[in-house]
Design a protein around this motif. Structure first.
Motif, PDB file in Angstrom:
ATOM      1  N   GLU B  55       3.884 -18.954   7.038  1.00  0.00           N
ATOM      2  CA  GLU B  55       4.460 -18.841   8.344  1.00  0.00           C
ATOM      3  C   GLU B  55       6.028 -18.452   8.196  1.00  0.00           C
ATOM      4  N   ASN B  56       6.527 -18.479   7.192  1.00  0.00           N
ATOM      5  CA  ASN B  56       7.928 -18.054   7.224  1.00  0.00           C
ATOM      6  C   ASN B  56       8.100 -16.825   7.510  1.00  0.00           C
ATOM      7  N   ILE B  57       6.948 -16.005   7.157  1.00  0.00           N
ATOM      8  CA  ILE B  57       6.951 -14.483   7.435  1.00  0.00           C
ATOM      9  C   ILE B  57       7.153 -13.982   8.921  1.00  0.00           C
ATOM     10  N   GLY B  58       6.352 -15.074   9.821  1.00  0.00           N
ATOM     11  CA  GLY B  58       6.531 -14.825  11.121  1.00  0.00           C
ATOM     12  C   GLY B  58       5.060 -15.193  11.432  1.00  0.00           C
ATOM     13  N   SER B  59       5.069 -15.678  12.913  1.00  0.00           N
ATOM     14  CA  SER B  59       3.725 -15.972  13.329  1.00  0.00           C
ATOM     15  C   SER B  59       3.203 -14.906  14.080  1.00  0.00           C
ATOM     16  N   ASN B  60       1.785 -15.113  14.200  1.00  0.00           N
ATOM     17  CA  ASN B  60       1.017 -14.162  15.018  1.00  0.00           C
ATOM     18  C   ASN B  60       1.349 -12.555  14.500  1.00  0.00           C
ATOM     19  N   LEU B  61       1.395 -12.380  13.400  1.00  0.00           N
ATOM     20  CA  LEU B  61       2.028 -11.193  12.843  1.00  0.00           C
ATOM     21  C   LEU B  61       0.833 -10.104  12.369  1.00  0.00           C
ATOM     22  N   ILE B  62       1.051  -8.935  12.980  1.00  0.00           N
ATOM     23  CA  ILE B  62       0.133  -7.913  12.425  1.00  0.00           C
ATOM     24  C   ILE B  62       0.905  -6.872  11.829  1.00  0.00           C
ATOM     25  N   ILE B  63       0.719  -6.133  10.907  1.00  0.00           N
ATOM     26  CA  ILE B  63       1.217  -4.988  10.317  1.00  0.00           C
ATOM     27  C   ILE B  63       0.276  -3.862  10.161  1.00  0.00           C
ATOM     28  N   ILE B  64       0.978  -2.758  10.771  1.00  0.00           N
ATOM     29  CA  ILE B  64       0.210  -1.460  10.536  1.00  0.00           C
ATOM     30  C   ILE B  64       0.846  -0.599   9.604  1.00  0.00           C
ATOM     31  N   LEU B  65       0.015  -0.204   8.817  1.00  0.00           N
ATOM     32  CA  LEU B  65       0.575   0.896   7.775  1.00  0.00           C
ATOM     33  C   LEU B  65      -0.084   2.206   8.044  1.00  0.00           C
ATOM     34  N   PRO B  66       0.756   3.256   7.672  1.00  0.00           N
ATOM     35  CA  PRO B  66      -0.048   4.486   7.597  1.00  0.00           C
ATOM     36  C   PRO B  66      -1.196   4.730   6.621  1.00  0.00           C
ATOM     37  N   GLY B  67      -2.171   5.701   6.599  1.00  0.00           N
ATOM     38  CA  GLY B  67      -3.138   5.564   5.656  1.00  0.00           C
ATOM     39  C   GLY B  67      -2.660   6.471   4.386  1.00  0.00           C
ATOM     40  N   SER B  82       2.304  10.006   6.555  1.00  0.00           N
ATOM     41  CA  SER B  82       2.960   9.948   7.720  1.00  0.00           C
ATOM     42  C   SER B  82       2.409   9.902   8.852  1.00  0.00           C
ATOM     43  N   THR B  83       1.848   8.971   9.506  1.00  0.00           N
ATOM     44  CA  THR B  83       0.852   8.996  10.364  1.00  0.00           C
ATOM     45  C   THR B  83       1.428   8.475  11.379  1.00  0.00           C
ATOM     46  N   PRO B 223      10.201  14.329  11.581  1.00  0.00           N
ATOM     47  CA  PRO B 223      11.260  13.398  12.391  1.00  0.00           C
ATOM     48  C   PRO B 223      10.158  12.546  13.336  1.00  0.00           C
ATOM     49  N   GLY B 224      10.691  11.199  13.645  1.00  0.00           N
ATOM     50  CA  GLY B 224      10.124  10.430  14.467  1.00  0.00           C
ATOM     51  C   GLY B 224       8.784   9.671  13.792  1.00  0.00           C
ATOM     52  N   MET B 225       8.833   9.885  12.438  1.00  0.00           N
ATOM     53  CA  MET B 225       7.681   9.021  11.876  1.00  0.00           C
ATOM     54  C   MET B 225       8.327   7.972  11.488  1.00  0.00           C
ATOM     55  N   VAL B 226       7.388   6.745  11.063  1.00  0.00           N
ATOM     56  CA  VAL B 226       8.062   5.609  10.656  1.00  0.00           C
ATOM     57  C   VAL B 226       7.137   4.936   9.332  1.00  0.00           C
ATOM     58  N   ARG B 227       7.704   4.349   8.595  1.00  0.00           N
ATOM     59  CA  ARG B 227       7.039   3.580   7.522  1.00  0.00           C
ATOM     60  C   ARG B 227       6.041   2.565   7.657  1.00  0.00           C
ATOM     61  N   ASN B 228       6.320   1.796   8.759  1.00  0.00           N
ATOM     62  CA  ASN B 228       5.225   0.786   9.284  1.00  0.00           C
ATOM     63  C   ASN B 228       5.688   0.366  10.548  1.00  0.00           C
ATOM     64  N   ASP B 262     -10.118   5.561  10.094  1.00  0.00           N
ATOM     65  CA  ASP B 262      -8.822   5.604  10.454  1.00  0.00           C
ATOM     66  C   ASP B 262      -7.733   6.013   9.545  1.00  0.00           C
ATOM     67  N   ASP B 263      -6.436   6.786  10.154  1.00  0.00           N
ATOM     68  CA  ASP B 263      -5.571   7.156   9.082  1.00  0.00           C
ATOM     69  C   ASP B 263      -4.497   6.238   9.154  1.00  0.00           C
ATOM     70  N   PHE B 264      -4.641   4.955   9.524  1.00  0.00           N
ATOM     71  CA  PHE B 264      -3.728   3.770   9.394  1.00  0.00           C
ATOM     72  C   PHE B 264      -4.457   2.259   8.849  1.00  0.00           C
ATOM     73  N   PHE B 265      -3.773   1.572   8.392  1.00  0.00           N
ATOM     74  CA  PHE B 265      -4.410   0.287   8.066  1.00  0.00           C
ATOM     75  C   PHE B 265      -3.741  -1.025   8.941  1.00  0.00           C
TER      76      PHE B 265
END
Lengths: 229, 409
Positions: B55-67, B82-83, B223-228, B262-265
């Protein structure tokens, strides 16, 4: 109507295998309220079995037993326990007091099972101990009392629930002569003053001499029944 | 009903007659209950600790990672491609009703320098939403403002570990450090988050505005791409909806055909939390179940001693029956005796178990929790054991024949 009436009572013990022992072979008798009866006979004559049946500790194989007009021979185990609790007080040869339990608590025991309140139990138990002359031994334990005193506690226990009948199975068997006679005088007193019906099993004729009627047993039958006083 | 108080008194007196024997009989129950209490306390403590860490990480959390990405037959891991773009992050907040906020992330390992001190840490470029998602507040200074975000200003916020390593006990806010020889003004220091579930130091981190990171620190290929992207759902029941909405939106935005993967997770911490909680609950139950075997052994000990007691006291039973005790009266008396044995044993066991779990938590440094329920369970189970294993001896006693019982020597 007699207090106790038995008609053709038989008791057969089944031993191992097919061996059967006929302890009582058809006994009929009646005992009125206020009688003092001694039951005599040699060992194995059926006198103890007869008293166990009269005391509702055992049930006859056949025959009928009316106690106070009620047909006791048809009752179930727990109903018999109720009769023993309310109508019969026992005095045994071996005293049969609870060890590690004070005199007054021993006397209270029948009232405990009669579901009488703790306060009333104490009062009545004290009174009963007074009747048998043990008001100074209330908190003593059985092993701190002499044989005669222990037997008096047993009598107090038999009296305490106002049972109309006392059944004593060789009550003097473990007592010396002096205590025996003191005890018998107490029985006579209870019979005369309170009108208790007393049924006593003994094989000593001087003890039986305190009673008013002697029933003699032999081989599971009554061979003699006479009023002595 | 018979006078219960007097019956209990009689039972206690009977148990006192053979003090050593009564104690040894209880010992099985004492060991069983203290084992159950300790195991439950350790298990619950472990579960609470894990839950807290997650819970320390954060509540109701979802992480989107590139594929992952395949280049010449070599496949990268998750996040290799980099998607994900800043545009995706903006669209998610706008178009997914179950999403409360999100934060696109860029990161890299950089050397931070302050005068003669330096420290290598993970520098992350993000927006002010990130701190809200992670429920991470500032110990000193201020957060990123709208101007910082739009103007790509050279400001940064430090984690406690970085602050301590560069500045010791002095307040870093207002000081200037350099990252890649670019000066950055420290505007705030975060409170300590401690270790993550995996044992990583979560405070060993520095944050810069997303735009600053993009333009000045992390020269991305695209440019404009992010890690997650970190996403917070509106509430815990919305997590699955949010996940579905994000997936649909991103497939559409990435122009994926129905047959394409999907090209993301999308990762969801609640799933992990539930799984971890479930497995720790199962472990706790397992430990308690093993411990409760000794309770059953203790119960058999009670049965054994009660059977001996009934035989020894046959004459007493006969006397009681002769003066009017009925079958249920005798049964109740012996049953109460058996239950008293197990109940007193379990109370001692609860005390020893409580002390034992305190010792475990001191020695192993592991938190232990003695819950009200585990005490109730221990008491209830021991009463059950007393009744279950006491019934047969009590039943046997109540069936005795009065004459035979009186004759017993």
């Amino acid at each position: 109507m007699p207090l106790i009436k038995v008609v053709d009572i038989r008791k057969i013990y089944k031993m191992d295998g097919s061996l059967e022992i006929n302890a009582l072979n058809g006994v009929s008798a009646a005992i009125e309220k206020g009688e003092f009866v001694a039951i005599m006979g040699p060992s194995g004559s059926g006198k103890s079995t007869f008293m166990h049946i009269l005391g509702c500790l055992d049930i006859p194989t056949s025959g009928q037993y009316f106690l106070d007009g009620e047909n006791v021979s048809e009752l179930k185990k727990n109903q018999l326990a109720d009769i023993r609790n309310k109508k019969i007080g026992f005095v045994f040869q071996g005293f049969n007091l609870l060890s590690r339990t004070s005199a007054i608590e021993n006397v209270e025991l029948p009232m405990f099972y009669a579901k009488i309140s703790i306060k009333e139990r104490r009062e009545k138990a004290l009174q009963a101990l007074k009747t048998v002359g043990l008001e100074n031994r209330v908190n003593n334990y059985p092993n701190q009392l002499s044989g005669g005193q222990q037997q008096r506690v047993a009598i107090a226990r038999a009296l305490v629930n106002n049972a109309p009948i006392i059944m004593a199975d060789e009550p003097t068997g473990n007592l010396d002569t002096k205590s025996s006679h003191e005890l018998m005088e107490l029985f006579v007193k209870l019979n005369n003053e309170i009108g208790l019906t007393i049924i006593l099993v003994t094989h000593e004729s001087d003890i039986a001499g305190y009673s008013k009627r002697i029933i003699r047993f032999l081989d599971g039958l009554i061979i003699n029944d006479e009023k002595t006083k | 009903m018979i006078d219960i108080n007097s019956t209990i008194k009689v039972s206690i007196r009977a148990l006192k007659v053979n003090k050593m024997r009564s104690f040894l009989t209880m010992l099985g129950i004492i060991i069983g209950v203290s084992a159950v209490i300790t195991m439950l306390a350790v298990g619950l403590g472990a579960k609470q600790r894990i839950t807290q860490q997650i819970e320390n990480i954060g509540s109701n959390l979802i992480i989107i990672l590139p594929g992952s990405m395949t280049v010449g037959g070599v496949r990268t891991g998750y996040g290799g491609a980099s998607t994900l773009s800043i545009g995706d992050a903006q669209a998610i907040v706008k178009d997914c009703p179950a999403v409360l906020r999100d934060a696109p992330m860029l990161s890299g390992s950089e050397q931070l320098v302050y005068r003669n001190q330096n420290w290598s840490t993970n520098v992350q470029g993000t927006t002010s939403s990130y701190f809200k998602i992670r429920e991470w507040t500032l110990a000193e200074g201020r957060g990123f403002t709208q101007q910082d975000m739009q103007g790509a200003t050279n400001v940064c916020i430090l984690g406690q570990t970085v602050a301590t390593n560069l500045f010791g006990s002095t307040d870093p806010t207002g000081k200037t450090i350099t990252i890649k020889n670019i000066p950055f003004l420290i505007i705030g220091v975060l409170i300590s988050k401690g270790q993550s579930l995996m044992g990583q130091d979560q405070d060993d981190v520095a944050f810069v505005p997303l735009s600053t990171g993009q333009q000045k620190l992390f020269g991305t290929t695209f440019p404009g791409m992010v890690r997650n992207i970190m996403v917070q759902a509106k509430n815990s029941t919305d997590i699955n909806f949010a996940q579905q909405q994000i997936e649909a939106l991103l497939r559409q935005r990435h122009h994926l055909l129905p047959k394409q993967n999907d090209d993301f997770f999308i990762r969801n911490l609640t799933e992990i939390l539930t799984a971890v909680q479930q497995s720790s609950s199962i472990m706790t139950l397992l430990l308690a179940a093993i411990a409760s075997i000794s309770l059953i052994v203790g119960g058999i000990g009670i049965m054994n001693i009660m059977l001996v007691s009934v035989t020894e006291r046959t004459r007493e039973i006969g006397i009681r029956m002769a003066v009017g005790a009925k079958t249920p009266d005798i049964r109740l008396q012996f049953l109460i005796e058996a239950v008293l044995l197990s109940l007193i044993g379990s109370i001692i066991g609860i005390i020893i178990g409580s002390i034992g779990s305190k010792i475990v938590s001191v020695i192993a440094g592991w938190p232990t929790i003695i819950s009200f329920y585990s005490i109730i369970i221990a008491l209830g189970f021991s009463v059950f054991v007393g009744v279950f294993f006491g019934y047969y001896p009590a039943y046997k006693a109540s069936l005795l024949d009065p004459i035979e019982a009186l004759r017993y020597e």
